[in-house]
Design a protein around this motif. Sequence first.
Motif, mmCIF file in Angstrom:
data_model
loop_
_atom_site.group_PDB
_atom_site.id
_atom_site.type_symbol
_atom_site.label_atom_id
_atom_site.label_comp_id
_atom_site.label_asym_id
_atom_site.label_seq_id
_atom_site.Cartn_x
_atom_site.Cartn_y
_atom_site.Cartn_z
ATOM 1 N N THR A 38 0.821 -1.205 0.000
ATOM 2 C CA THR A 38 0.000 0.000 0.000
ATOM 3 C C THR A 38 0.855 1.255 0.000
ATOM 4 O O THR A 38 0.350 2.347 -0.246
ATOM 5 C CB THR A 38 -0.942 0.013 1.219
ATOM 6 O OG1 THR A 38 -0.179 -0.199 2.407
ATOM 7 C CG2 THR A 38 -2.000 -1.081 1.092
ATOM 8 N N SER A 39 2.142 1.090 0.261
ATOM 9 C CA SER A 39 3.088 2.202 0.258
ATOM 10 C C SER A 39 4.464 1.619 -0.018
ATOM 11 O O SER A 39 4.794 0.533 0.462
ATOM 12 C CB SER A 39 3.057 2.906 1.622
ATOM 13 O OG SER A 39 4.055 3.890 1.699
ATOM 14 N N GLU A 40 5.274 2.377 -0.780
ATOM 15 C CA GLU A 40 6.599 1.860 -1.123
ATOM 16 C C GLU A 40 7.501 3.019 -1.522
ATOM 17 O O GLU A 40 7.076 3.941 -2.205
ATOM 18 C CB GLU A 40 6.462 0.872 -2.278
ATOM 19 C CG GLU A 40 7.720 0.174 -2.662
ATOM 20 C CD GLU A 40 7.498 -0.924 -3.686
ATOM 21 O OE1 GLU A 40 8.435 -1.692 -3.889
ATOM 22 O OE2 GLU A 40 6.401 -1.013 -4.291
ATOM 23 N N SER A 41 8.752 2.967 -1.066
ATOM 24 C CA SER A 41 9.771 3.934 -1.454
ATOM 25 C C SER A 41 11.118 3.213 -1.408
ATOM 26 O O SER A 41 11.188 2.055 -0.994
ATOM 27 C CB SER A 41 9.774 5.125 -0.493
ATOM 28 O OG SER A 41 10.464 4.799 0.706
ATOM 29 N N CYS A 47 2.196 -2.713 3.802
ATOM 30 C CA CYS A 47 0.942 -3.322 3.365
ATOM 31 C C CYS A 47 0.000 -3.260 4.554
ATOM 32 O O CYS A 47 0.246 -3.908 5.579
ATOM 33 C CB CYS A 47 1.162 -4.768 2.927
ATOM 34 S SG CYS A 47 -0.366 -5.599 2.458
ATOM 35 N N TRP A 51 4.668 -2.391 8.259
ATOM 36 C CA TRP A 51 5.649 -1.400 7.794
ATOM 37 C C TRP A 51 7.024 -2.044 7.900
ATOM 38 O O TRP A 51 7.371 -2.607 8.940
ATOM 39 C CB TRP A 51 5.587 -0.155 8.677
ATOM 40 C CG TRP A 51 6.573 0.896 8.322
ATOM 41 C CD1 TRP A 51 7.859 0.996 8.756
ATOM 42 C CD2 TRP A 51 6.367 2.009 7.451
ATOM 43 N NE1 TRP A 51 8.467 2.097 8.222
ATOM 44 C CE2 TRP A 51 7.564 2.740 7.401
ATOM 45 C CE3 TRP A 51 5.285 2.449 6.709
ATOM 46 C CZ2 TRP A 51 7.716 3.894 6.657
ATOM 47 C CZ3 TRP A 51 5.433 3.604 5.963
ATOM 48 C CH2 TRP A 51 6.622 4.315 5.940
#
Length: 135
Positions: A38-41, A47, A51
Motif C-alpha cells: 500500500t506504500s513503497e519507497s 501493506c 511497515w
Amino acid sequence: MQFHQGRLIDHVHLRVSDLEASRRFYRAVLDAVGLRFTSESPRHFACDELWVDRADGPVSRVHLAFQAKDREAVHAFHEAALANGGRDNGGPGERSYHPGYYGAFALDPDGNNIEAVFHGPTERSADSVVVRPRT
C-alpha cells in the motif's frame, strides 16, 4: 485520504538487514494471499498495518501471521516464500491449535517466523474497516 484497518493491531514495524531481499520476499508472499503493497519507497514498503524498513541496529525477531482466504492460498504462500528467499519452517497442513486451523510457516530473510493461516470457512461483516481522518 483513507486507511483500511483491522481490529487489534495498529501496525507492525519490521526492521530488516537487507531491504531489497525482504521487499522481494514480502511482495511474493503477500501476493500469494491476495494483498499488495500500500506504500513503497527506496527506504521502506508497507501493506496495511505492516511497515518494513532497513535496520540501523538489530533486526526484528517476531512471529507474524497473515490471513489466507483458503487452503490454496496457504500453499501459494509457502511456495512463494521458498522461491523468494524464505526457508521452510513448517509446510502447509492442519494444526492442532483449533479445528479447521490450516497453516504454513517460513522464515523470512532475517529469520522472522512468517505464517499464512486459514481458519476454515467464515462469514465476515466486511473485508476491512475504513478510517478517514477528520480535518
